[in-house]
Design a protein around this motif. Structure first.
Motif, PDB file in Angstrom:
ATOM      1  N   GLU A   1       0.834  -1.208   0.000  1.00 48.73           N
ATOM      2  CA  GLU A   1       0.000   0.000   0.000  1.00 48.73           C
ATOM      3  C   GLU A   1       0.866   1.255   0.000  1.00 48.73           C
ATOM      4  N   GLU A   2       1.959   1.201   0.744  1.00 52.16           N
ATOM      5  CA  GLU A   2       2.867   2.352   0.804  1.00 52.16           C
ATOM      6  C   GLU A   2       3.546   2.574  -0.549  1.00 52.16           C
TER       7      GLU A   2
ATOM      8  N   ILE B   1       2.293   1.883  -3.441  1.00 51.39           N
ATOM      9  CA  ILE B   1       1.274   2.468  -4.321  1.00 51.39           C
ATOM     10  C   ILE B   1       1.103   3.946  -4.017  1.00 51.39           C
ATOM     11  N   ARG B   2       1.049   4.310  -2.725  1.00 55.97           N
ATOM     12  CA  ARG B   2       0.919   5.733  -2.346  1.00 55.97           C
ATOM     13  C   ARG B   2       2.090   6.541  -2.885  1.00 55.97           C
ATOM     14  N   GLN B   3       3.286   5.988  -2.746  1.00 53.01           N
ATOM     15  CA  GLN B   3       4.479   6.694  -3.241  1.00 53.01           C
ATOM     16  C   GLN B   3       4.422   6.879  -4.743  1.00 53.01           C
TER      17      GLN B   3
ATOM     18  N   ARG C   1       1.746   7.012  -6.641  1.00 53.52           N
ATOM     19  CA  ARG C   1       0.694   7.972  -7.006  1.00 53.52           C
ATOM     20  C   ARG C   1       1.104   9.415  -6.715  1.00 53.52           C
ATOM     21  N   SER C   2       1.967   9.603  -5.738  1.00 56.38           N
ATOM     22  CA  SER C   2       2.343  10.966  -5.369  1.00 56.38           C
ATOM     23  C   SER C   2       3.413  11.535  -6.312  1.00 56.38           C
TER      24      SER C   2
END
Length: 81
Positions: A72-73, A75-77, A79-80
């Protein structure tokens, strides 16, 4: 759905197919389709289910693995960016 016609089917093969159809309580066409499906690797949905079950069995044997960083982390990275 497609149709398949087989010409010049040898009599011994036809006889064997008829016997198999009778034993399995199927029509000749149903038996031929079943045999073809088995020869080609079976039902793709069933193969997929079996593959997932095998993967789940491996995961259960090995226990849960921790990922660092967590997916999940990652993916967040991503997307940012």
């Amino acid at each position: 759905m497609a149709t398949l016609q087989i010409r010049d089917l040898p009599d011994p093969l036809h006889h064997l197919l008829q016997l198999r159809a009778r034993r399995n309580h199927r029509s000749l066409s149903q038996q031929a389709l079943s045999d073809l499906q088995q020869a080609c690797g079976g039902d793709p949905r069933e193969r997929r289910r079996q593959a997932l079950a095998d993967l789940q069995g491996l995961a259960d044997e090995r226990g849960r693995q921790r990922f660092d960083p967590a997916p999940e982390e990652l993916i967040r990275q991503d997307r940012s960016r």
